[in-house]
Design a protein around this motif. Sequence first.
Motif, PDB file in Angstrom:
ATOM      1  N   UNK A  79       0.820  -1.211   0.000  1.00 37.49           N
ATOM      2  CA  UNK A  79       0.000   0.000   0.000  1.00 37.49           C
ATOM      3  C   UNK A  79       0.852   1.258   0.000  1.00 37.49           C
ATOM      4  N   UNK A  80       2.163   1.074   0.243  1.00 37.71           N
ATOM      5  CA  UNK A  80       3.064   2.223   0.362  1.00 37.71           C
ATOM      6  C   UNK A  80       4.233   2.139  -0.624  1.00 37.71           C
ATOM      7  N   UNK A  81       4.031   1.380  -1.694  1.00 34.50           N
ATOM      8  CA  UNK A  81       5.042   1.319  -2.748  1.00 34.50           C
ATOM      9  C   UNK A  81       6.240   0.453  -2.438  1.00 34.50           C
ATOM     10  N   UNK A  82       6.119  -0.446  -1.467  1.00 31.44           N
ATOM     11  CA  UNK A  82       7.216  -1.347  -1.094  1.00 31.44           C
ATOM     12  C   UNK A  82       6.843  -2.768  -1.497  1.00 31.44           C
ATOM     13  N   UNK A  83       7.754  -3.468  -2.153  1.00 36.27           N
ATOM     14  CA  UNK A  83       7.477  -4.810  -2.664  1.00 36.27           C
ATOM     15  C   UNK A  83       7.433  -5.812  -1.523  1.00 36.27           C
ATOM     16  N   UNK A  84       6.255  -6.388  -1.284  1.00 30.69           N
ATOM     17  CA  UNK A  84       6.100  -7.356  -0.207  1.00 30.69           C
ATOM     18  C   UNK A  84       6.698  -8.710  -0.516  1.00 30.69           C
ATOM     19  N   UNK A  85       7.013  -8.982  -1.772  1.00 25.96           N
ATOM     20  CA  UNK A  85       7.599 -10.275  -2.135  1.00 25.96           C
ATOM     21  C   UNK A  85       9.103 -10.304  -1.943  1.00 25.96           C
ATOM     22  N   UNK A  86       9.747  -9.131  -1.958  1.00 18.95           N
ATOM     23  CA  UNK A  86      11.210  -9.120  -1.898  1.00 18.95           C
ATOM     24  C   UNK A  86      11.795  -8.132  -0.910  1.00 18.95           C
ATOM     25  N   UNK A  87      11.011  -7.164  -0.425  1.00 17.08           N
ATOM     26  CA  UNK A  87      11.569  -6.110   0.425  1.00 17.08           C
ATOM     27  C   UNK A  87      11.094  -6.130   1.870  1.00 17.08           C
ATOM     28  N   UNK A  88       9.968  -6.812   2.152  1.00 11.10           N
ATOM     29  CA  UNK A  88       9.474  -6.860   3.527  1.00 11.10           C
ATOM     30  C   UNK A  88       8.564  -8.072   3.682  1.00 11.10           C
ATOM     31  N   UNK A  89       8.918  -8.951   4.604  1.00 11.19           N
ATOM     32  CA  UNK A  89       8.152 -10.179   4.830  1.00 11.19           C
ATOM     33  C   UNK A  89       7.016  -9.929   5.809  1.00 11.19           C
ATOM     34  N   UNK A  90       6.215 -10.982   6.032  1.00  8.82           N
ATOM     35  CA  UNK A  90       5.169 -10.885   7.032  1.00  8.82           C
ATOM     36  C   UNK A  90       5.742 -10.601   8.413  1.00  8.82           C
ATOM     37  N   UNK A  91       6.849 -11.278   8.748  1.00  9.49           N
ATOM     38  CA  UNK A  91       7.497 -11.043  10.039  1.00  9.49           C
ATOM     39  C   UNK A  91       8.037  -9.617  10.119  1.00  9.49           C
ATOM     40  N   UNK A  92       8.469  -9.091   8.985  1.00 14.11           N
ATOM     41  CA  UNK A  92       8.937  -7.706   8.955  1.00 14.11           C
ATOM     42  C   UNK A  92       7.810  -6.736   9.245  1.00 14.11           C
ATOM     43  N   UNK A  93       6.629  -7.006   8.685  1.00 15.60           N
ATOM     44  CA  UNK A  93       5.476  -6.151   8.952  1.00 15.60           C
ATOM     45  C   UNK A  93       5.088  -6.252  10.424  1.00 15.60           C
ATOM     46  N   UNK A  94       5.114  -7.463  10.973  1.00 13.23           N
ATOM     47  CA  UNK A  94       4.831  -7.631  12.400  1.00 13.23           C
ATOM     48  C   UNK A  94       5.842  -6.861  13.246  1.00 13.23           C
TER      49      UNK A  94
END
Length: 472
Positions: A123-138
Amino acid sequence: MPAGPVPELEARAEACAERLRDADSVLLASHIDADGLTSAAVAASALERAGIPFDTVFSKQLDADEIAAIAATDHETVLFTDFGSGQLDIIADHEAAGEFTPVVADHHQPADADTEFHLNPLLFGIDGASELSGAGVSYVLARALETGSRSDNRDLAALAVVGAVGDMQDSEGALHGANEGIVEEGVEAGVLEANTDLTLYGKQTRPLPKLLEYASDVRIPGISNDHAGSISFLDGLGLHLKADGEWRRWADLSAEERQTVASALVRRAVASGVPADRINSLVGTAYTLVDEETGTELRDVSEFSTLLNATARYDRADVGLAVCLGDRDGALDRAQKLLRNHRRNLSEGLQWVKNEGVTVEENVQWFDAGTRIRETIVGIVAGMAVGASGISRSKPIVAFAEKGDGEVKVSARGSHFLTRKGLDLSAAMRDASRAVGGDGGGHNVAAGATIPAGEREAFVAEVDLIVGEQLG
């Protein structure tokens, strides 16, 4: 609020944290892979430290039935970690009915719906497949929940990095993008080290010959898949690589010994004609959890993530979560036993795929494992099989496994090379599965679906068409 590791997500993370603080109790619902387990562990630690009562549940796949079961609980607030975004349309219906307030901390492709407390890098222009994992979001959420103790929850960066590596976000040699901010905080907190090293799996636990023999990502003739060849190579280095008659591990070597072995390995690869890009991938950034014992699966983030996959994928999410939360006795023993079983199943599954081969369509390749490979690990086996004899790296691979109750699990794996050309497996899995009465989603490089039994041929035709359109 202290400065967070991902500035773009700070305001939304703070809003989500405020909603959690206002809750009488929270139901924490998470996925079952390594990223899902570490997502749950990071969130659980942060909720406990903030004094917020919570219960935890895990799910293989978040579908309408699972969400309905969640809605039937007594919790007014539900925190979804490592899934939820792709099911926001269903979740939003339950929210509209007043059944619960969702807080979603996820990195998968969102459905065509939204909710107020939705923390997702996409939602903020960051690639969830390569730049931030689920654990990273947590972890971003945990930093927003910090209560001024324990390094502002920065110690949880270690688990966030395990999740990112478990989600293969280091596939190009290092974590990058938003993940880098989390790595920096972990290093600053003294829980993580990031050093240039060989990228081979098993540096903490495998004897040196096994380390080289099983290093299949970069195949070196006379060493890879060759036990005698690996021993001959090591014997020729003039180093003392045994202690008390037993082969040492990479973790046991001095920096000078590691340099000698690595240099010789690169020279052998060059002499054997291994392509330069594959040779370069022998070296990358290794992430080490400094508080864990040397020589254990928990010291190296890659081995830690594999240990976690060996728990929840065999219906023991409780064991994996306990290990993440610090149980180094009973839970770790059980996890290590599960890991031995997991490795055996992966080896047998991979051998089956090599023996049976794949069916090649115009744009994808696929195999149907039926009941021969557990549906919770068929995606891992599919990824491992890419590059083996007869299995191309230039086409996505799609794998089927029986799920039971008239349903079939589908897992798809691609490469970042293909995603740069336009491949989006999340869209392909979602659209192809819905065309045959199922549903799916995930990332552009790795995704999954569930379809009705008997719809494989129609699904393959549909996904082959979609991938062909994506790749032009």
